[in-house]
Structure formats: C-alpha cells, structure tokens
Design an enzyme around this catalytic site. Structure first.
Site, mmCIF file in Angstrom:
data_model
loop_
_atom_site.group_PDB
_atom_site.id
_atom_site.type_symbol
_atom_site.label_atom_id
_atom_site.label_comp_id
_atom_site.label_asym_id
_atom_site.label_seq_id
_atom_site.Cartn_x
_atom_site.Cartn_y
_atom_site.Cartn_z
ATOM 1 N N HIS A 170 -1.965 -3.153 -6.787
ATOM 2 C CA HIS A 170 -2.611 -2.733 -5.468
ATOM 3 C C HIS A 170 -4.143 -3.023 -5.258
ATOM 4 C CE1 HIS A 170 -4.386 -0.024 -2.174
ATOM 5 N NE2 HIS A 170 -3.375 -0.792 -1.394
ATOM 6 N N GLU A 209 -4.732 -0.748 -8.404
ATOM 7 C CA GLU A 209 -3.888 0.389 -8.890
ATOM 8 C C GLU A 209 -2.649 -0.423 -9.523
ATOM 9 O OE1 GLU A 209 -4.639 4.104 -6.090
ATOM 10 O OE2 GLU A 209 -4.153 2.119 -5.105
ATOM 11 N N ASN A 248 -4.405 5.266 -1.088
ATOM 12 C CA ASN A 248 -3.939 5.649 0.391
ATOM 13 C C ASN A 248 -3.481 6.874 0.588
ATOM 14 O OD1 ASN A 248 -4.497 2.981 2.168
ATOM 15 N ND2 ASN A 248 -3.685 2.168 0.251
ATOM 16 N N SER A 260 0.821 -1.207 0.028
ATOM 17 C CA SER A 260 0.112 0.172 -0.072
ATOM 18 C C SER A 260 0.889 1.329 0.090
ATOM 19 C CB SER A 260 -0.877 0.056 1.287
ATOM 20 O OG SER A 260 -1.620 -1.019 1.339
HETATM 21 N N1 LIG Z 1 -5.375 -4.796 5.010
HETATM 22 C C1 LIG Z 1 -5.383 -3.911 3.951
HETATM 23 O O1 LIG Z 1 -6.342 -3.206 4.300
HETATM 24 C C2 LIG Z 1 -4.861 -3.541 2.916
HETATM 25 C C3 LIG Z 1 -5.254 -3.289 1.577
HETATM 26 C C4 LIG Z 1 -4.529 -3.362 0.386
HETATM 27 C C5 LIG Z 1 -3.176 -3.568 0.607
HETATM 28 N N2 LIG Z 1 -2.595 -4.115 1.893
HETATM 29 C C6 LIG Z 1 -1.230 -4.616 1.738
HETATM 30 O O2 LIG Z 1 -1.247 -5.969 1.680
HETATM 31 C C7 LIG Z 1 -0.260 -6.415 2.287
HETATM 32 C C8 LIG Z 1 -0.553 -7.709 3.202
HETATM 33 O O3 LIG Z 1 -1.346 -7.175 4.184
HETATM 34 P P1 LIG Z 1 -2.591 -7.848 5.004
HETATM 35 O O4 LIG Z 1 -3.444 -6.794 5.619
HETATM 36 O O5 LIG Z 1 -3.211 -9.092 4.133
HETATM 37 O O6 LIG Z 1 -1.490 -8.421 5.897
HETATM 38 P P2 LIG Z 1 -1.965 -9.615 7.226
HETATM 39 O O7 LIG Z 1 -1.118 -9.266 8.263
HETATM 40 O O8 LIG Z 1 -3.444 -9.940 7.059
HETATM 41 O O9 LIG Z 1 -1.150 -11.138 6.246
HETATM 42 C C9 LIG Z 1 -0.004 -11.196 6.082
HETATM 43 C C10 LIG Z 1 0.164 -12.725 5.652
HETATM 44 O O10 LIG Z 1 1.587 -12.732 5.286
HETATM 45 C C11 LIG Z 1 2.297 -14.055 5.894
HETATM 46 N N3 LIG Z 1 3.520 -13.557 5.830
HETATM 47 C C12 LIG Z 1 4.475 -12.906 6.512
HETATM 48 N N4 LIG Z 1 5.650 -12.907 5.957
HETATM 49 C C13 LIG Z 1 5.748 -13.973 4.992
HETATM 50 C C14 LIG Z 1 6.832 -14.730 4.542
HETATM 51 N N5 LIG Z 1 8.209 -14.250 4.254
HETATM 52 N N6 LIG Z 1 6.408 -15.693 3.568
HETATM 53 C C15 LIG Z 1 4.907 -16.186 3.749
HETATM 54 N N7 LIG Z 1 4.088 -15.525 4.216
HETATM 55 C C16 LIG Z 1 4.496 -14.461 5.113
HETATM 56 C C17 LIG Z 1 1.791 -14.073 7.425
HETATM 57 O O11 LIG Z 1 1.697 -15.067 7.969
HETATM 58 C C18 LIG Z 1 0.028 -13.520 7.084
HETATM 59 O O12 LIG Z 1 -0.665 -14.744 6.853
HETATM 60 C C19 LIG Z 1 0.711 -5.505 2.887
HETATM 61 O O13 LIG Z 1 1.737 -5.107 1.947
HETATM 62 C C20 LIG Z 1 -0.338 -4.394 2.990
HETATM 63 O O14 LIG Z 1 0.172 -2.866 2.814
HETATM 64 C C21 LIG Z 1 -3.264 -4.032 2.935
#
Ligand SMILES: NC(=O)c1ccc[n+]([C@@H]2O[C@H](COP(=O)([O-])OP(=O)(O)OC[C@H]3O[C@@H](n4cnc5c(N)ncnc54)[C@H](O)[C@@H]3O)[C@@H](O)[C@H]2O)c1
Length: 291
Positions: free
Chosen positions: A141, A153, A191, A120
């Site tokens: 994104h 995006e 964002n 993000s």
């Molecule tokens: N939550 C949101 O609103 C949102 C929206 C758009 C984008 N994002 C982006 O998406 C990404 C993930 O966010 P999220 O909210 O889904 O996070 P989350 O914490 O819900 O999930 C992350 C997952 O990644 C896994 N993980 C971490 N390190 C790892 C590795 N080295 N190898 C394999 N698995 C691994 C964890 O076990 C976990 O299950 C981030 O970059 C975030 O910026 C989040």
C-alpha cells in the site's frame, strides 16, 4: 538486494501513475497497463510534467527526466505484462474487479511473477484467494501522492510465503521507499485512522460548521499536517473515497467509516476533486501533485 528489474503497474489512475513514477525513477523498467487508452495518455502527460518539474527544481540530476521516461511504457494489452518480475495492481477498489484482473494476470504472467495489490481497505487474503497464486501475493500500500511519499505498508495475506514477503520488502527498499509491516486488517495502519478522520471533516462541511478552507487551515496549523483533510480528499478523489468507505464499512461497521451523503452528491455533480478541477476546492489545472 532486490531481484526485481521489470515492474508492471495495473491501473493508470491517481495511484498507478504515481507508483510507476517511483519505479521508473529508481531505474526499473516500468510497464503501465490500463484498459482505457485515455488513462494511459493522461498518465504519460502527468509523468512527463512531473519529472520535468523535478529536474528543474534540482530534485533529479540533469537528463534524468528523459532517461526515466525511456524506462516507462504504456499498454492496453495485458499480455505485455507477461515478463514482469512484479505486477502492482492499482485498479478500482472492488473485490470482483480485482479478482477478474488477477485471473487474467495469472494466465499470462511467468510463474515467478510476484503479485501485489495497492488496495487501501480490501483484505489481501481475499484478493489473493482469487489470484491463482496466493503464495506469491502480497499487499503493498503506497501512500498518496505516491511520487512524493516514502511509506509503503507491506501486508502478507494468510497464504503469502515468507520469500514473497521478503521480495516485496527488498523491492520497496531498492526503490528508496520506507516499508513497514502490517497485518492484513481493514485499512492497515494509515487508513484505519484516515478514513474516519477524513469523513469527520466531510461531516463538518455537511453540517455547515466551517468552510473547507478553514477546516484545512485549522488542522494544518494545530496538528502540523502538510495538507488539510479536504485538500487530501481532493487528491484521493470522491469516487475513490466512496469505494474506500463502502469497503471499510462493510468490514468493520464503524459508523465513522460510512460514506457521508455529501460524497455521493459531489460525485453526481462531477466534483471528484483535483482530477476534475473541482472538489472541496477549485483547481486551475488537473496536473498531478508536485508538477
Ligand atoms: N486515491 C488514493 O488516495 C489511494 C491511496 C492509496 C491506495 N489507493 C488504492 O489504489 C487503487 C486505485 O485507486 P486510484 O485512486 O488510483 O483509482 P483511480 O480511479 O484513479 O484509477 C483506477 C484506474 O484503474 C483502471 N482500471 C479499472 N479496472 C481496470 C481493469 N480491470 N484493468 C485495467 N485497468 C483498470 C481505470 O481505468 C483507472 O484508470 C484502489 O485499490 C485504492 O484503494 C488509493
């Protein structure tokens, strides 16, 4: 026309689970990778519940839920992503963690595999710089909840080839998503607005100006948003919100992007949002949105 038939999704959290649904539902073979088996088990359970509900509501044709699940698989072995046409990364919002993952992916994946990050706030060029293949790397994104939202995006980094950008664009369209092109800037389009806006709502709660339900109601009623900022934050997760704020603040020094202290206290109290059943609001279950 997209040449992408097999999709890898790295990270089975909030976003990875939703992105994998989008891919599998669009008829693509989808492999979800996470380092934690419990994250994969939960992703499978949430995916099955969401698809079953979609079919019951008539949003999917009869039998589509089972067929979609047949295209969906999970693994804790990164080598199982070797033959994917694209790998979309959705792991923690941390540059070193992402670099480490992409270095491992670069070793196991085919030369032609396109890498995408769902970050993000972190620079695509910076993540791509540690991926071993910055020319075949692009920002994609997806928006929360990914299984329901159409926007993607698409951001080229400084070294992204035109061919890689076009592959990602065609892939997004083939899945029925709505891509928009953005430059590689902090927060891209969405964002840039949302992080300061959501933090403003948190600060209203911190200051005791209004109850979370009233803040959400005011925003929904006056601005016509389907969800209030605190409801949305409960889906985002406080742990993710903290990482987003830190990354955005480090890049921009925008005071409104700084992580409000209340977010840290909520994390310490286990109030991460819908995923733990309690954030700004209470939840009876931890099913994914729409299930
Ligand atoms: N939550 C949101 O609103 C949102 C929206 C758009 C984008 N994002 C982006 O998406 C990404 C993930 O966010 P999220 O909210 O889904 O996070 P989350 O914490 O819900 O999930 C992350 C997952 O990644 C896994 N993980 C971490 N390190 C790892 C590795 N080295 N190898 C394999 N698995 C691994 C964890 O076990 C976990 O299950 C981030 O970059 C975030 O910026 C989040």
């Amino acid at each position: 026309m997209s040449d992408i038939k097999t999709v890898g999704v790295a990270g089975a959290g909030t976003m990875g689970t939703g992105i994998a649904i989008v891919a599998a539902r669009a008829g693509l073979r989808t492999i979800v990778f996470d380092q934690r088996q419990e994250a994969l088990d939960r992703a499978r359970e949430q995916t099955a519940a969401f698809l079953t509900k979609s079919e019951a509501r008539g949003k999917l044709p009869p039998g589509a839920a089972t067929q979609t699940l047949e295209r969906w698989s999970a693994t804790t072995e990164i080598a199982n992503l070797a033959n994917c046409d694209i790998v979309i990364e959705a792991i923690f919002e941390d540059l070193d963690t992402k670099h480490h993952l992409f270095q491992q992916l670069d070793e196991v994946c085919n030369e032609s595999t396109l890498f995408a990050s769902n970050t993000s706030t972190i620079s695509i060029t910076e993540i791509a710089g540690g991926s071993g293949r910055p020319d075949r790397f692009v920002g994609m994104h997806f928006c929360l909840p990914a299984q329901l939202m159409k926007l993607v995006e698409i951001s080229p980094g400084m070294s992204t080839s035109q061919q890689s950008f076009e592959r990602a664009w065609a892939f997004a369209e083939a899945m029925g998503q709505k891509p928009v092109k953005t430059q590689d800037t902090p927060g891209f389009i969405l964002n840039y607005f949302l992080i300061p806006f959501n933090n403003d709502a948190i600060r209203l709660v911190e200051q005791g100006v209004a109850a979370p339900s009233d803040i959400d109601l005011a925003i929904k009623t006056a601005l016509g948003y389907p969800m209030g900022p605190l409801e949305l934050l409960d889906l985002v997760g406080m742990d993710t919100q903290k990482l987003l704020c830190e990354a955005m603040y480090e890049l921009t020094h925008e005071p409104r992007a700084a992580c409000p202290p209340l977010v840290r206290r909520m994390i310490a109290a286990g109030r991460l949002g819908k995923k733990t059943g309690h954030g700004f609001h209470m939840y009876r279950d931890t099913k994914m949105f729409g299930a």
